[in-house]
Every structure is written in structure tokens, then in C-alpha cells.
Design an enzyme around this catalytic site. Sequence first.
Site, PDB file in Angstrom:
ATOM      1  N   ASN A  46      19.921  95.240  37.030  1.00  0.00           N
ATOM      2  CA  ASN A  46      20.749  94.032  37.194  1.00  0.00           C
ATOM      3  C   ASN A  46      21.097  93.724  38.633  1.00  0.00           C
ATOM      4  O   ASN A  46      22.142  94.276  39.233  1.00  0.00           O
ATOM      5  CB  ASN A  46      21.874  94.276  36.245  1.00  0.00           C
ATOM      6  CG  ASN A  46      22.909  93.058  36.213  1.00  0.00           C
ATOM      7  OD1 ASN A  46      22.197  91.936  36.953  1.00  0.00           O
ATOM      8  ND2 ASN A  46      23.804  93.205  35.885  1.00  0.00           N
ATOM      9  N   LYS A  48      22.272  91.254  39.824  1.00  0.00           N
ATOM     10  CA  LYS A  48      23.334  90.125  39.970  1.00  0.00           C
ATOM     11  C   LYS A  48      23.194  89.087  40.897  1.00  0.00           C
ATOM     12  O   LYS A  48      22.143  88.701  40.708  1.00  0.00           O
ATOM     13  CB  LYS A  48      24.860  91.113  40.217  1.00  0.00           C
ATOM     14  CG  LYS A  48      24.958  92.201  39.204  1.00  0.00           C
ATOM     15  CD  LYS A  48      26.373  92.779  39.274  1.00  0.00           C
ATOM     16  CE  LYS A  48      26.197  94.071  38.249  1.00  0.00           C
ATOM     17  NZ  LYS A  48      27.655  94.550  38.124  1.00  0.00           N
ATOM     18  N   HIS A  82      26.538  89.951  29.483  1.00  0.00           N
ATOM     19  CA  HIS A  82      27.186  90.996  30.504  1.00  0.00           C
ATOM     20  C   HIS A  82      28.580  90.711  30.746  1.00  0.00           C
ATOM     21  O   HIS A  82      28.887  89.715  30.673  1.00  0.00           O
ATOM     22  CB  HIS A  82      26.206  90.812  31.924  1.00  0.00           C
ATOM     23  CG  HIS A  82      26.627  91.964  32.782  1.00  0.00           C
ATOM     24  ND1 HIS A  82      27.861  91.796  33.472  1.00  0.00           N
ATOM     25  CD2 HIS A  82      26.245  92.962  33.246  1.00  0.00           C
ATOM     26  CE1 HIS A  82      28.009  92.983  34.377  1.00  0.00           C
ATOM     27  NE2 HIS A  82      26.754  93.326  33.889  1.00  0.00           N
ATOM     28  N   GLU A 123      30.610  90.595  33.239  1.00  0.00           N
ATOM     29  CA  GLU A 123      30.653  89.464  34.058  1.00  0.00           C
ATOM     30  C   GLU A 123      30.658  87.966  33.558  1.00  0.00           C
ATOM     31  O   GLU A 123      31.416  87.228  34.023  1.00  0.00           O
ATOM     32  CB  GLU A 123      30.065  89.516  35.435  1.00  0.00           C
ATOM     33  CG  GLU A 123      30.471  90.907  36.193  1.00  0.00           C
ATOM     34  CD  GLU A 123      29.588  91.841  36.835  1.00  0.00           C
ATOM     35  OE1 GLU A 123      28.281  91.157  37.299  1.00  0.00           O
ATOM     36  OE2 GLU A 123      29.668  92.810  37.181  1.00  0.00           O
ATOM     37  N   GLU A 170      28.393  99.093  28.632  1.00  0.00           N
ATOM     38  CA  GLU A 170      29.038  99.253  29.822  1.00  0.00           C
ATOM     39  C   GLU A 170      30.407  99.131  29.694  1.00  0.00           C
ATOM     40  O   GLU A 170      30.922  97.821  29.739  1.00  0.00           O
ATOM     41  CB  GLU A 170      28.306  98.089  30.490  1.00  0.00           C
ATOM     42  CG  GLU A 170      26.689  98.071  30.514  1.00  0.00           C
ATOM     43  CD  GLU A 170      26.563  97.102  31.821  1.00  0.00           C
ATOM     44  OE1 GLU A 170      25.605  97.737  32.603  1.00  0.00           O
ATOM     45  OE2 GLU A 170      26.612  96.033  32.044  1.00  0.00           O
ATOM     46  N   GLY A 206      30.796  98.801  38.966  1.00  0.00           N
ATOM     47  CA  GLY A 206      30.781  98.676  40.270  1.00  0.00           C
ATOM     48  C   GLY A 206      32.385  99.469  40.867  1.00  0.00           C
ATOM     49  O   GLY A 206      32.543  99.109  42.088  1.00  0.00           O
ATOM     50  N   SER A 245      28.222 102.166  37.280  1.00  0.00           N
ATOM     51  CA  SER A 245      28.462 103.096  38.364  1.00  0.00           C
ATOM     52  C   SER A 245      27.294 104.213  38.191  1.00  0.00           C
ATOM     53  O   SER A 245      27.297 105.463  38.526  1.00  0.00           O
ATOM     54  CB  SER A 245      29.674 103.477  38.659  1.00  0.00           C
ATOM     55  OG  SER A 245      30.564 102.803  39.172  1.00  0.00           O
ATOM     56  N   GLY A 254      24.530  98.038  41.407  1.00  0.00           N
ATOM     57  CA  GLY A 254      24.702  98.254  42.867  1.00  0.00           C
ATOM     58  C   GLY A 254      23.632  99.155  43.170  1.00  0.00           C
ATOM     59  O   GLY A 254      22.995  98.711  44.163  1.00  0.00           O
TER      60      GLY A 254
HETATM   61  P1  PGA Z   1      27.118  98.864  38.247  1.00  0.00           P
HETATM   62  O1  PGA Z   1      26.801  97.731  37.606  1.00  0.00           O
HETATM   63  O2  PGA Z   1      26.124  99.760  38.285  1.00  0.00           O
HETATM   64  O3  PGA Z   1      27.156  98.494  39.967  1.00  0.00           O
HETATM   65  O4  PGA Z   1      28.279  99.280  37.960  1.00  0.00           O
HETATM   66  C1  PGA Z   1      26.430  97.827  36.297  1.00  0.00           C
HETATM   67  C2  PGA Z   1      26.073  96.563  35.550  1.00  0.00           C
HETATM   68  O5  PGA Z   1      27.081  95.670  35.442  1.00  0.00           O
HETATM   69  O6  PGA Z   1      25.158  96.246  34.752  1.00  0.00           O
END
Ligand code: PGA
Length: 250
Positions: free
Chosen positions: A10, A12, A96, A98, A168, A174, A214, A236
Site C-alpha cells: 500500500n 498510500k 483503510h 486512514e 491492521e 506507521g 509496521s 512504509g
Molecule cells: P505501515 O502501513 O506498514 O507503514 O505501518 C500499513 C498500512 O497502513 O497498510
Amino acid sequence: MSRKKLMAANWKMFKTPDQAREFFRDFLPLVAGHDRDEIAVCPPFVCLPAAVEAAKGSNVAIGGQDMFWEQEGAFTGEVSTGMLLAVGCTHVIIGHSERRQYFGESDDTVNLKLKAALAAGLTPIVCVGEVLEEREANLTEDVLRRQCLRAFHAISGKKATKLVVAYEPVWAIGTGKTATPQLASEAHALIRGEAAKAFGQELADKLRILYGGSVKPENAKALMAEEEIDGALVGGASLDPRSFAAIVKY
Ligand code: PGA
């Protein structure tokens, strides 16, 4: 029950079309011939044509990060399932955290999107997960149950065969904090139970439930060793081709 894992990126709101092409130039040779797991990359909408073109003929599928449930109309800023299919997407992320946190996505819009994605033949990756306050207040199970119940509402097991769920925990996204494999496993088992109630045991046994939050090359192996964890949704650490390839090949 052995389920082929899905390792999904992803991106983003990162990367331009040129940067997407660069990523695939470096990434594809690193995962060439890797067929143990399914691999998907979900770039921003404007990068989708470049990503599809770059990944053509490879073992990497391309997906959107969101979609709208109507096919077309006066819906400024939105993208339909037909549009995703037309550029060559096979996957789409839905709900998601976010989108839920910053853009008003609700359990009900997730349900509408999921129905539309399944009807279009896309592979939907539906995200669920609790925020830190909910975990600290011992509400994780309630939250996951509610999110699943409402996301899966009025969808038959027959229609849901392509469904993928991503667990998640929002406090792990993140932040560098990862759920322990044990903790993620417990959440996945609960989600599988909800899927069994909604779609029947047979589909639930086949349902792939990804972990996200993460995920890094350093922790991927331990997470993926869990029977209940059927892949990863990586933010990330998916932006760098070497790091995402290391996760895919954990
Ligand atoms: P992250 O994000 O690996 O940066 O923690 C995962 C996600 O939001 O899908």
C-alpha cells in the site's frame, strides 16, 4: 488448510508515475519466479497505468487504494470499479483506517464498496482494526466484530469467494510498533469466526486474512510463520523495492 499468502503493498500518497516505473524496474527482477505467494502493489490512482504497464507479464498484480460504489456519475474525485478494471487493476483496498480516520469512511460505506468490488470481480482487501484507546479499553473484540458484521452485511458466501481481509491495528500503522504474532493471531481467529458466521465455514477456512502495521523485513518471518496469518499489507516498507522484496521473500 493451506492458503496461498498475499503480500500486498500500500503505497498510500507516495510516488509519481516515473517513480512507480523506477520501482518496478528494480523490484521485478528481485521477485522474478517467486510463486510461493501472490504479490500485489497498490499505488495512487495516477500511477496505475504506469504500474500496470511496468508489471505486465510479471507475477505482480496491481490494485487501487480505494473506489466508489457507483459506476459513473457526478461524483467529483471518485473512481469506479469499472475504471479500475479498465486500467488493468485486479485488486482494491477498501476501508483503510486512514480513509476511516481522515475521509469519513464508515462501516456502511465499506459494505457498499465491498459489494461493488465483488460484483465487478475485483479482489477486495477489506481493512479492519482497532485504535489504541479501543485496545486499552479492552474493546478490540467488539470493534472487530462490529466492523466485520457491518462490512459483510447482506453478502452471500457465494459472492464473497475473492474476499481478503486485512487486520491492521491502527496503533501499529506507521508507528514502528508491531502487534506480536500471538496478538495478531488472536485477532485473525476472531475475524475468521465472524466470516464463518457471515459466509459459512468453508469460505472462512479459505479466507485470507493479512496482517498490516509496521511490517518490515526484520519482523515478516515471525509474523508469516503464524498459521492464522495469510500475508501482509505493507505501507512504509513497501516503498523501497529491496525492502518490499525482502518482505515478500521473508
Ligand atoms: P505501515 O502501513 O506498514 O507503514 O505501518 C500499513 C498500512 O497502513 O497498510
